[in-house]
Each structure stands twice: as structure tokens, then as C-alpha cells.
Design a protein around this motif. Structure first.
Motif, mmCIF file in Angstrom:
data_model
loop_
_atom_site.group_PDB
_atom_site.id
_atom_site.type_symbol
_atom_site.label_atom_id
_atom_site.label_comp_id
_atom_site.label_asym_id
_atom_site.label_seq_id
_atom_site.Cartn_x
_atom_site.Cartn_y
_atom_site.Cartn_z
ATOM 1 N N GLU A 105 -6.888 -3.019 13.797
ATOM 2 C CA GLU A 105 -6.835 -3.655 12.481
ATOM 3 C C GLU A 105 -6.505 -5.138 12.520
ATOM 4 O O GLU A 105 -6.966 -5.884 11.673
ATOM 5 C CB GLU A 105 -5.812 -2.928 11.607
ATOM 6 N N ARG A 163 -2.937 0.826 16.175
ATOM 7 C CA ARG A 163 -3.425 0.188 14.957
ATOM 8 C C ARG A 163 -3.643 -1.320 15.092
ATOM 9 O O ARG A 163 -4.680 -1.823 14.672
ATOM 10 C CB ARG A 163 -2.477 0.508 13.809
ATOM 11 N N GLU A 222 0.834 -1.208 0.000
ATOM 12 C CA GLU A 222 0.000 0.000 0.000
ATOM 13 C C GLU A 222 0.872 1.262 0.000
ATOM 14 O O GLU A 222 0.566 2.252 -0.660
ATOM 15 C CB GLU A 222 -0.883 -0.030 1.257
ATOM 16 N N GLN A 264 -8.288 8.138 -0.126
ATOM 17 C CA GLN A 264 -7.656 6.972 -0.749
ATOM 18 C C GLN A 264 -7.804 7.028 -2.263
ATOM 19 O O GLN A 264 -6.850 6.841 -3.006
ATOM 20 C CB GLN A 264 -8.302 5.695 -0.212
ATOM 21 N N ARG A 300 -11.458 -3.973 -1.787
ATOM 22 C CA ARG A 300 -10.692 -2.784 -1.378
ATOM 23 C C ARG A 300 -11.243 -2.298 -0.056
ATOM 24 O O ARG A 300 -12.451 -2.160 0.119
ATOM 25 C CB ARG A 300 -10.841 -1.660 -2.408
ATOM 26 N N LYS A 301 -10.311 -2.000 0.847
ATOM 27 C CA LYS A 301 -10.753 -1.523 2.139
ATOM 28 C C LYS A 301 -10.724 -0.002 2.131
ATOM 29 O O LYS A 301 -9.666 0.616 2.242
ATOM 30 C CB LYS A 301 -9.816 -2.049 3.202
ATOM 31 N N GLU A 326 -11.932 6.634 -9.484
ATOM 32 C CA GLU A 326 -10.631 6.594 -10.142
ATOM 33 C C GLU A 326 -10.730 6.445 -11.651
ATOM 34 O O GLU A 326 -9.764 6.671 -12.374
ATOM 35 C CB GLU A 326 -9.785 5.432 -9.575
ATOM 36 N N THR A 344 -6.195 -0.398 -5.605
ATOM 37 C CA THR A 344 -5.369 -0.052 -4.453
ATOM 38 C C THR A 344 -6.090 -0.455 -3.165
ATOM 39 O O THR A 344 -7.291 -0.706 -3.182
ATOM 40 C CB THR A 344 -5.111 1.470 -4.440
ATOM 41 N N TYR A 345 -5.346 -0.484 -2.050
ATOM 42 C CA TYR A 345 -5.902 -0.762 -0.705
ATOM 43 C C TYR A 345 -6.647 -2.100 -0.661
ATOM 44 O O TYR A 345 -7.757 -2.186 -0.160
ATOM 45 C CB TYR A 345 -6.823 0.375 -0.259
ATOM 46 N N MET A 367 -3.063 -4.050 1.597
ATOM 47 C CA MET A 367 -3.076 -3.543 2.967
ATOM 48 C C MET A 367 -2.382 -4.557 3.880
ATOM 49 O O MET A 367 -2.376 -5.750 3.586
ATOM 50 C CB MET A 367 -4.522 -3.402 3.448
ATOM 51 N N GLU A 427 -4.846 7.607 -5.275
ATOM 52 C CA GLU A 427 -4.624 6.751 -6.450
ATOM 53 C C GLU A 427 -4.775 7.552 -7.730
ATOM 54 O O GLU A 427 -3.941 7.478 -8.634
ATOM 55 C CB GLU A 427 -5.610 5.564 -6.473
#
Ligand code: FAD
Ligand code: FAD
Ligand code: AMP
Lengths: 255, 431, 317
Positions: free
Chosen positions: C233, C229, A119, C91, A159-160, C67, A143-144, A179, C95
Motif C-alpha cells: 500500500e 501491507r 477508516e 466495504q 474511494r478506494k 450505499e 468512506t474509504y 484510508m 458502511e
């Protein structure tokens, strides 16, 4: 049979960075290096897909000659071959250069169905090299990504995003950036470490490249992000804890 | 080399292990060096100074490329009471001429470098791998286990440090007794090069080794040390574990008190603690030496107890390096006849005896016992400091003769002359 | 005039960038261009908030991600050759910016924490090494590009007398990437960035249930619980909105209390602006102690109850 390329970067371990005095200058004299954190996830994902679906995994890195140390580490994680593009000037590439170099090297030397990047790199965290590379190669990208499914010549990626999951599909060849939550990288075993020493490495240098890749970004300064703190340490004795509470009261942050 | 068999496997990438691997690889033998840390040395610590002689014989002029900090030109021994100190300083700039007498250094970098020398020489180095067990067949050590993997070798060299589990697994040694180990704690304190040069009156590449006896250990068996690096200072204490057991004092507090002593505080002022670490030191000298040789098995360095601990001075790096070399030489010899039995490996003892390793340990054989004497850490330093402060104090009162002052101080300290004479005599014979 | 372009995936973010864009356009002596995606009405809002010109791009088919606009933007930029392009670094924005920059062979600084103009250049600051350092860059190629996270600037305010042009860009939005499913996440109601006191949970906690200890402390102090994190996560013990750091929330409480938090730079970067930082950790070498005003070396399971007792005594609770 899936041909996978995984791009990884050899970076300074940021935990070793010291600041010299009050000048905010970075002291990099005693730093160790590592494979960029999320690139370990990228390598792991490539190897898992290969284990599931068959095919091959090639690891590619661009860096200064000292990044040679990274190859053994990378290869011990499962790829069967490495491509090492090095030049003394490659120790401070900016993302536009890195992506352009990778694009030339990949186009000329490697076949692929899927390219996996992290990432973002642990040092620059530009999050650019992946999507730039896809654009240069003219392939679709996601991405992600947190989950990859491959069916025939189609890739489905979860994708997150900040506001939820977005599932996208695209034809191969394609590029994804992953990720850290996508997997837990394996810890190489002794046999894998020893095996890595025997795997083939293709060494390329700046001379082997056709393009002259000048930087588009110029770094005008690089300074430590400092923070003034009192740094007073206490023990866990009740008297000491009371002192901490008194201090917090005095600072006016609790009431 | 078949896929999973080496001539030698070295367990532990500290100075002893890396040296053994280096010497073996130079000779063209298949050798595998296994280190559990991310890189060699990443977790290793020591006081701060290595004597050069041992490594210089193996890698002549190593200082040209090795990450060393400063060449020591000034040795200081300081006796401390609670608020006073007496120091003996010896300065010799010749120590900073080739072949440099000793260097201060930082282990993380130095060990990494030495392991890379072994790798360059052809050894296969596997880091982040912990050896869990030995494979023993018919009383002979034939290999190692790391996780799921097994790896075989003609000979295994245990270079896994003071707690050597490997020597225990091979049945060559028992658990350490508290009396046999000391524990060391150390901080690395960041201080600018200029301040270090100023405060210790040295130039950029020259350094100081300072040892402390007395109040820094609150009278316990042990001592303090301070070494100057390029832009950091290594400072710490070494204290015998059995001494510590009978006390409620905590090591961390002792170190803080030591740093606050009026003789120390000003030289580390404005310094920032960069790192804190603790580690065991084998303490009992040659008396705790385990069996060094088994069938297909050798023990080197700290694992073999090759450390000279004089309470105020710990010296182990040069022993580790020289013992690693001696073990490698024995393996090279064994390889010639392809006999790695215990009797063939006896050459290791022979090489050790020829080298300073056994000679120096032998000379100091009695030191650990002598050093258990608590007077050394309490009364004597106080005696020296009080005596000299009296001597230097001019206050308008009646001047006293030195002899009288001395006798008076001895009386005040509650020591009998006979005891003093006895300790003096023992000390001279054992140190 | 080539112009300064601002591109963001929604109108709020576009307005934020317009306020900064206006300043940059003035300094560079360029016109300010905003992008509206499939919505001509917004174009007028953008004009009244400072845009001299608004490019209206065709609306997206529902199965396409934002995108997908990359090729259209690249084509347009090749025609107009803007001087600078500022993108909102969501995000998707990051990109999009990266791919546009690649298409234009130009430089881009992502994740900028500040941008200013000097001698015709955008001087862009960004964090590197996990937040341990600040890198300042300028772009030697044109257009110069910066991606700036949302929330960095206040939204631009409308003014009455503004006039501007609207240009409808025709073309097909095409991409090989199709969205097959969107799963919205439930939004957390609390906003950590507003909290005055934050008790932060790190991996020093052994089990999820033990977080109650942090909750009790937070309740006693009238604060919120946040985390590192990995807690959010990897372990999913707390929602992702609760983690702080370079890739999480940047917070500015009066008091931050880290419990079993090691204090790696990526985390510390998010709490830099806390007035007071306090930490409890068993490891006295833990980097959090370098970042803390008050550190207690000890086991959180032992220290937190003692701490609460002392706080109760001190505050008469
Ligand atoms: C406080 C203190 C101060 C000292 N001061 C000095 C001094 O100033 N000068 C001096 O010369 N000496 C000093 N010493 C002694 C010196 O540090 C040691 O003698 C020396 O490090 C011994 O080297 P070694 O290679 O035998 O062991 P070590 O340096 O301990 O290396 C052992 C290595 O083995 C690895 N290992 C252990 N188990 C395994 C396993 N199962 N699998 C894989 N790897 C494993 C470890 O990670 C480590 O890298 C000091 C020691 C201490 C504790
Ligand atoms: C590119 C990148 C971006 C990242 N972004 C972020 C980010 O935005 N936010 C973030 O938080 N992290 C981020 N990370 C991860 C970060 O590097 C650290 O790994 C993470 O912050 C560590 O979390 P932790 O302190 O909870 O866990 P650990 O590092 O595992 O620390 C646990 C601590 O608890 C202590 N402890 C254990 N038991 C006890 C006890 N009983 N009592 C008291 N103390 C105890 C331990 O000594 C240790 O210091 C990022 C990493 C990368 C590579
Ligand atoms: N020098 C490099 N060599 C190979 N891959 C790289 C390099 N730099 C970045 N990458 C890849 O691009 C990703 C994003 O990097 P960045 O754009 O620097 O954040 C990394 O996670 C890697 O997968």
C-alpha cells in the motif's frame, strides 16, 4: 473558508499488550497509548486542506480523563483548537455511543463544512463511528477515501474499493473516512510541540451532554488471540540454517 | 518567557534530566525538557534496581505513586564456576520499611512517570524530538537545534546519557575509549508472581537483587545480575568493551550460557523472554569525569560518567537523580543574579561535592583499575566454589582440614599466595 | 413475525449469508428475509435457498452507489421491526450497516469472525487490537445487527420444495452522493489463500528489485510471494492482493516464510492459520519471532542465499 472537524481516538498501543499466562487474559497493565493510527492521517488531511484552502481545523475526541495526554500530540500536528469530551465511563464506549456523543457535541458547539474520521480505529476497528455520525447529523458521507478535492461547496472523493477506484461527489457539509494511503502524516517539530501547549482546548464532560448514551453492545468476553508456536531461534551460521531446513523437511512442509 | 527562550533547556528525559527539570519547574523557572523517545524511558534500560535515598529527598515518599516493582529485602552474591556456585545471602526485611532502601523497577514506566512529574510541576516536556546540535555564540552555549527549529535558553543541561553527544559538542569531553565503557545486555523474562515468590522465597512486594561473578562472563571483566520484578525477572550481563574486543565470544551467547547455568536455569524455568535490550555503561568512574561545566552549560548523570560500576554491581540511577538535582540548584542560584557564566555555575560542583555523588565516586576511585584484574572473574570465583564444594563433600575418603584444603586449592589454581594477598589488599582499599 | 434479514451487495454474498441466516432464523424461531436489489428473478433463487420472504428494492440508477439504499432499508426496518439484520461486510456493506444501525438506534458488530445464537441473542466474535484479542459481544437493542465478511460461509444450496413470498418495495432511491467515475482495477490471477508455501516480503527489503530474492526462494519451494501491507500500500512494490493481515488476506499455507517482516499483530493475524511459520529478521526482539516456529536472527540478504543452498542440497535440486 473551510471549517473542518477531525475526530480522533486515543487508543492502547496494541504492541504493548501482553497475555497473562495460559489464561488468555489480556495484561494491559503496562500499555502505552497513542493516537489511533489512521486518525493521524485524518488529522494530516484536515490540516493539508486547511493549508490549501484556508479555514480552520478543530480536533475532537471523546474518551476517559486520561486521554487528556492526547491533546498536545494532536494539536502539535496542526489543528488550532481541540474539543475534549471526557468522563471516566468513556474508556469503553462502543461505536453507537461514540457517534451519538460526537453528534451532540458537534451540533451544539461547532460549525463545520467537512468532518474527517479515520477508516477505523486501531483498537476496535469497527469502521462505524464515521458513517454513524454522518447519519446522525443527516449529512452525506464517503468512506474509504484516498483523495479529497474541494471545489466551491462540493466535495469530490476518490474511494478506494477492493475492485477499483470509485469517484463520488457530494455537496458540503459532508463527512469522509480516510484510508492510511491518503497521505503521510508529518512528524511534529519542536516548535509545533511547544505551540500545541498554547492552543485552546474546550473541555466538556458527561454532565454537559443532554443525551444519556447507553451502550447498545455488551462485551461478554475479551480474550487474547493466542497461537501455539515452537519459537525456536537460530543464528545465521550455515549449520544452524541446515538445522532449520532439516526441521522443515521433518515437518513435511517442503519437498 | 518569550516565545523561543527558556531559562533552562534539559536535553534527555532519563532520570537525571527529568529530575533537573522537576526541581527547576518546582522553583517556578521556565524549563523545557526534550526527549527523543516517543515517551521518556521508552528505549532506556538498566539492570534493575534503584536505591531510594536520592529520589526520596526530592519527592518524599515517591514509592506511593511511582511505578516501582518490589522492595529489595534480599541481596545475594554468587560466585560461579562452570557447574558450581557459592552464594552469600543477606536478608533484611527492614529494607522494606520506610524509607525503603531500594526498589526493582522497569525503566519504561518509571522514566515516563518521572517525566510526568516534571510536567506536572510546570516543565514543558517535548517528546519524540531529538536535539541535533547546540547553538554556541562567543564560546557560550545559548541554545539547541532540533530539526529546523532553534530554541534558546540561559542554560542548557546535557542529560543525554552515556554517549553524550552534547557534552562533546560543547567541547567538554572526548569520545569514550573502549576501556572506559562496558556494555550491558539484559532480558526481561515473564514469570508468574507465584513462581517468583516461590523460587526466591519472598512475598509479593519483596524482591531479590542477585549479582554474579565468575564463569558467567567466562572470566572476562564484568558480571551478571538478576532482579525480581512483580511478574518478570530482569537478567543480564555487564562486560567491559575492551575485554570483549579481544575475544570472539558473543554477548548473546554468553547470556544464553548464563541462563543455562545449573544455578540459574531452574529459577527461570518456563519463563518467556519478553524483551531484550543492550546499552552502554560508563565504567571508568571519576577518572573519566568530563568537564562538568561550561559557559551556560552543565552535564549530568551518565553523560557526566556518574556511575559506579564495580563489575558485578552497577549503580547510576541515584547518581543521575542527585546530579540532576545539584545542577538544578546551581541554575536556581545563577538565576538569582541572572549570571549563567561558567564561574556562576560552579555552584554545581560545590553541590556535587557536598552530596554523596562525589563522595562515593571518590571512595571508589581506584575500583576501576582494581577491577581490571582478570583473576577476579576467573580464578577467585573458581577458588571459592571449589573450596566450598570440597568442604561439603563427604565421600568416605580421608577428611581434610580446611586449611590444608584451602592451600591445596590455591596451589591448584596456580595463584601464588603473594598475588592473592596483594589482590586482597588492593580490593579492600578500593572497594 | 419480525424476521431475520440478510443483506448483501450481490447474489453470491446473499447466498452465503442465507446459509447462516437459515440457521439463525431457526434458532430464533423467525422467518428469514433476503433482499434483492432491482432484480426480481433473483428473489426466486433466494427463496429456493432458504428465504421465506424476499424484499425486492428498486434498481439503482447507474450514478448511485449501493450505499444509497440506506434510507429505504431504514424505513422498511422501522415498519417491520426485524429481530436481527445480518449484513455482508464488504466495504459498502459495512458502511450501509453502520448507517442503518444509526438510523435505527441499534447496536451493530462489524467484522464478525463468528456468530451464534444463545438465549435469543446473537453472540458475535470479532477481532480487536489489530487482531491481538477476540472480543465477544451481544446486542442489547433490537434489531440486533452483525456484519460478517464475505467468504465466511459456504453458499446455501437450492432445495426444491421451498416456498416464499416476494415483496416489492416501492420508493425512490435518493442520495446526495453521486458516482462520477469508476476505475476498475485489474484482478490478480493468483489467489494467495490457496498457496501451500508463501514467502512474505517485509520492509526489511531495501529496494523493489531485491524482491527477486524472495521470488527465487518461492520458485525453489514451489510457493508464492506475498507481503506486508506497507510493501503493497505504501511502496506499491507488489499488488494489494498480495498482502496478508487483518485488513489483507487471511492465509493458511503449510509454510509461511517471513523475510524482513517485523511481525506486528495486524500482519500476524492474517497468517495465524499457517501450519509452520519461519522468519528471518536482523532484530532478535522482533515480534515475528514470538509468532514463528523457526526463527533465524540474521540479515535476509545473507541468510536467503545460504538458505537456498541448504534447501537445494537437502532436496537434491
Ligand atoms: C546494563 C546496565 C545495568 C544497569 N544497572 C543499574 C542498576 O541496577 N541500578 C542503577 O542505579 N543503575 C544501573 N545502571 C545505570 C543507569 O541505567 C544509568 O546510570 C542511568 O540511566 C543514568 O540516567 P541518565 O538520565 O543520566 O541517562 P539515561 O537514562 O541514559 O537517559 C538519557 C536520555 O536522553 C535521551 N537522549 C539522548 N540523546 C538525546 C538527544 N540528542 N535529544 C533528546 N534526547 C536524547 C535518551 O533517549 C534518554 O531518555 C545500569 C546501566 C546499564 C547499561
Ligand atoms: C488498523 C491497522 C491495520 C493494519 N493491517 C495490516 C495488515 O493487514 N497487514 C499488514 O501487513 N500490516 C498491517 N498493518 C501495519 C502493521 O501494523 C505493520 O506496520 C506492518 O505489518 C509492518 O510491515 P513490515 O514488517 O514490512 O515493516 P516493519 O515493521 O518496518 O519491519 C521491517 C523489519 O525488517 C527487519 N529488517 C530490516 N532489515 C533487515 C534485513 N536486512 N534482514 C532481515 N530483516 C531486516 C527489521 O528488523 C524489522 O523488524 C496495519 C496497521 C494498522 C494500524
Ligand atoms: N472516542 C472517539 N473520539 C473521537 N473520534 C472517534 C472516537 N472513536 C472513533 N472515532 C473516529 O471514528 C473513526 C472510526 O472508529 P471505529 O468506528 O471505532 O473504527 C476513528 O478513526 C475516529 O476518526
Amino acid at each position: 473558508m473551510l471549517k473542518i472537524i477531525v475526530c480522533f481516538k486515543w487508543v492502547i498501543d496494541e504492541a504493548d499488550i501482553k497475555v497473562s499466562g495460559k489464561s488468555r487474559e489480556l495484561d494491559l497493565s503496562r500499555v502505552a497509548y497513542k493516537i489511533s493510527d489512521y486518525d493521524r492521517n485524518a488529522i494530516e488531511e484536515a490540516v493539508r486542506l486547511q493549508e490549501q484552502l484556508g479555514g480552520s481545523v478543530v480536533a475532537v475526541t471523546v474518551g476517559p480523563p486520561t486521554a487528556k495526554q492526547s491533546l498536545k500530540d494532536a494539536l502539535s500536528r496542526g489543528p488550532e483548537k481541540a474539543v475534549f469530551v471526557s468522563d471516566p465511563a468513556f474508556d469503553s464506549l462502543e461505536p453507537a455511543q461514540t457517534a451519538a456523543i460526537l453528534a451532540e457535541v458537534i451540533t451544539k458547539n461547532l460549525e463545520y463544512d467537512l468532518i474527517i474520521c479515520g477508516e477505523g480505529s486501531s483498537d476496535l476497528y469497527a469502521q462505524q463511528v464515521g458513517p454513524r455520525l454522518a447519519e446522525k447529523l443527516g449529512i452525506p458521507c464517503a468512506t474509504y477515501v484516498e483523495k479529497i478535492i474541494i471545489k466551491d461547496k462540493e466535495l469530490i472523493a476518490e474511494r478506494k474499493m477492493r475492485d477499483g477506484i470509485e469517484v463520488v461527489s457530494m455537496p458540503l457539509p459532508a463527512l469522509v473516512t480516510v484510508m492510511p494511503t491518503i497521505n503521510t502524516p508529518r512528524i511534529p517539530s519542536l516548535k509545533q510541540v511547544l505551540g500545541a501547549a498554547k492552543k485552546p482546548v474546550v473541555n466538556l464532560s458527561a454532565k454537559d451532554l443532554e443525551g444519556k448514551y447507553e451502550p447498545c453492545l455488551k462485551t461478554t468476553s475479551l480474550l487474547a488471540a493466542t497461537m501455539e508456536r515452537k519459537r525456536i531461534k537460530f543464528t545465521d551460521d550455515p549449520q544452524d540454517i541446515r538445522k532449520v531446513v532439516d526441521a522443515l523437511l521433518k515437518e513435511g512442509v517442503i519437498s | 518567557m518569550s516565545d523561543d527562550k527558556f531559562t533552562a533547556i534539559v536535553i534527555g528525559g532519563g532520570p537525571s534530566g527529568s529530575t533537573a527539570a522537576y526541581v527547576l519547574a518546582k522553583e517556578g523557572l521556565d524549563v523545557l525538557l526534550i526527549e527523543k523517545g516517543d515517551t521518556s524511558g521508552s528505549k532506556n534500560m538498566f539492570g534493575g534496581r534503584m536505591y531510594s535515598h536520592a529520589l526520596n529527598r526530592i519527592i518524599p515518599g515517591f514509592w506511593e505513586e511511582a511505578p516501582v516493582e518490589r522492595a529489595v529485602t534480599k541481596e545475594i552474591i554468587t560466585f560461579l564456576t562452570e557447574d558450581k556456585s557459592v552464594s552469600v545471602i543477606c536478608q533484611n526485611d527492614n529494607w522494606a520499611k520506610e524509607p525503603y532502601h531500594s526498589f526493582t523497577l522497569l525503566r519504561a514506566e518509571f522514566d515516563r512517570w518521572l517525566a510526568s512529574k516534571a510536567e506536572e510541576a510546570g516543565a514543558i516536556v517535548a517528546t519524540s524530538i531529538k536535539v541535533d546540535d547546540l547553538i554556541i555564540e562567543n564560546n557560550k552555549v545559548v541554545g539547541i537545534k532540533a530539526g529546523e527549529d532553534e530554541m534558546y535558553a540561559d542554560v542548557i543541561i546535557a542529560a543525554d546519557g552515556v554517549n553524550s553527544l552534547m557534552a562533546q559538542k560543547a567541547g567538554l569531553r572526548k569520545d569514550l575509549e573502549p576501556k572506559q565503557v562496558a556494555t550491558g545486555i539484559k532480558q526481561i523474562i515473564k514469570l508468574s508472581k507465584e513462581k517468583i515468590n516461590d523460587r526466591f522465597q519472598v512475598t509479593d512486594s519483596y524482591g531479590v537483587a542477585q549479582l554474579f561473578v565468575g564463569h558467567c562472563t567466562k572470566g572476562l571483566h564484568g558480571g551478571g545480575f538478576l532482579y525480581t520484578n512483580k511478574d518478570t525477572i530482569s537478567i543480564g550481563l555487564v562486560i567491559n568493551i575492551s575485554a570483549l574486543r579481544h575475544n570472539t565470544i558473543r554477548l548473546v551467547d554468553l547470556l544464553e550460557d548464563f541462563k543455562n547455568h545449573p544455578s540459574i536455569a531452574p529459577i527461570i524455568e518456563d519463563g518467556e523472554v519478553e524483551e531484550y535490550s543492550a546499552h552502554l555503561v560508563p565504567e571508568a568512574g571519576i577518572n573519566m569525569k568530563p568537564q562538568l561545566i561550561g559557559e551556560g552549560f552543565l552535564v549530568v548523570g551518565d553523560a557526566a560518567g556518574f556511575v559506579l560500576n564495580l563489575g558485578f554491581l552497577v549503580r547510576g540511577m541515584d547518581f543521575a537523580i542527585a546530579s540532576g538535582e545539584a545542577a538544578a540548584k546551581a541554575v536556581i542560584e545563577a538565576k538569582k543574579s541572572n549570571d549563567f557564566s561558567k564561574s556562576a555555575l560552579l555552584a554545581y560542583e560545590r553541590y556535587l561535592k557536598q552530596s554523596f555523588v562525589m563522595q562515593h565516586l571518590e571512595i571508589y576511585r581506584k575500583a576501576p583499575h582494581f577491577l581490571e584484574n582478570e583473576r577476579l572473574y576467573g580464578k577467585y570465583p573458581a577458588l571459592a566454589a571449589n573450596l566450598l564444594t570440597k568442604m561439603f563433600t563427604v565421600d568416605g575418603g580421608q577428611p581434610r582440614r580446611l586449611f590444608g584444603t584451602a592451600m591445596n586449592e590455591i596451589k591448584m589454581s596456580g595463584l601464588s599466595l603473594a598475588k592473592l594477598a596483594m589482590d586482597g589488599w588492593k580490593g579492600m582499599r578500593s572497594l | 413475525m419480525p424476521g431475520v434479514w440478510v443483506i448483501a451487495e450481490n447474489s453470491n454474498y446473499t447466498l452465503e449469508l442465507l446459509s447462516k441466516g437459515l440457521e439463525i432464523a431457526n434458532e430464533l424461531n423467525e422467518k428469514l428475509v433476503a433482499f434483492s436489489f432491482g432484480n426480481e428473478e433473483l428473489a426466486n433463487d433466494y427463496i429456493s435457498c432458504g428465504a421465506d420472504e424476499v424484499f425486492v428494492l428498486p434498481a439503482l440508477n447507474r450514478e448511485l452507489p449501493f450505499e444509497a439504499y440506506v434510507p429505504l432499508i431504514v424505513a422498511e426496518a422501522k415498519k417491520e421491526m426485524p429481530e436481527a439484520i445480518i449484513v455482508c461486510a464488504t466495504q459498502r456493506g459495512t458502511e450501509l450497516a453502520s448507517r442503518v444501525a444509526a438510523g435505527l438506534n441499534t447496536g451493530l458488530a462489524t467484522g464478525c469472525i463468528s456468530v451464534r445464537v444463545d438465549k435469543g441473542n446473537l453472540v458475535m466474535e470479532r477481532l480487536v487490537f489489530g487482531g491481538a484479542a477476540v472480543q465477544t459481544v451481544i446486542c442489547t437493542t433490537r434489531p440486533q445487527m452483525a456484519a460478517i465478511p464475505p467468504g465466511t460461509y459456504e453458499k446455501a444450496q437450492p432445495r426444491e420444495d421451498r416456498r416464499g413470498q416476494i415483496k416489492v418495495v416501492a420508493g425512490n432511491v435518493e442520495t446526495k452522493v453521486k458516482v462520477v467515475e469508476r476505475r476498475k482495477k485489474e484482478q490478480e490471477e493468483i489467489d494467495l489463500t490457496e498457496a501451500k508455501i508463501i514467502v512474505s516480503v517485509g520492509r526489511g527489503f531495501e529496494k523493489q528489485e531485491d524482491i527477486s530474492l524472495a521470488r527465487e526462494l518461492a520458485r525453489l519451494l514451489g510457493g508464492e510471494v506475498g507481503c506486508t501491507r506497507p510493501i503493497a500500500e505504501e511502496l506499491h512494490w507488489l499488488p494489494e492482493e498480495r498482502y496478508m493481515g487483518i485488513s489483507g488476506k487471511k492465509v493458511k499455507p503449510d509454510l509461511y516464510i517471513g523475510l524482513g517482516v517485523s511481525g506486528q499483530v495486524q500482519h500476524v493475524t492474517g497468517i495465524r492459520d499457517a501450519k509452520i511459520i519461519m522468519a528471518v529478521n536482523t532484530d532478535e526482539n522482533a515480534p515475528i519471532f514470538d509468532a514463528a516456529d523457526y526463527g533465524i536472527v540474521g540479515n535476509l540478504y545473507d541468510v536467503v542465499p545460504k538458505l537456498m543452498t541448504e534447501i537445494k542440497a537437502a532436496l537434491n535440486k
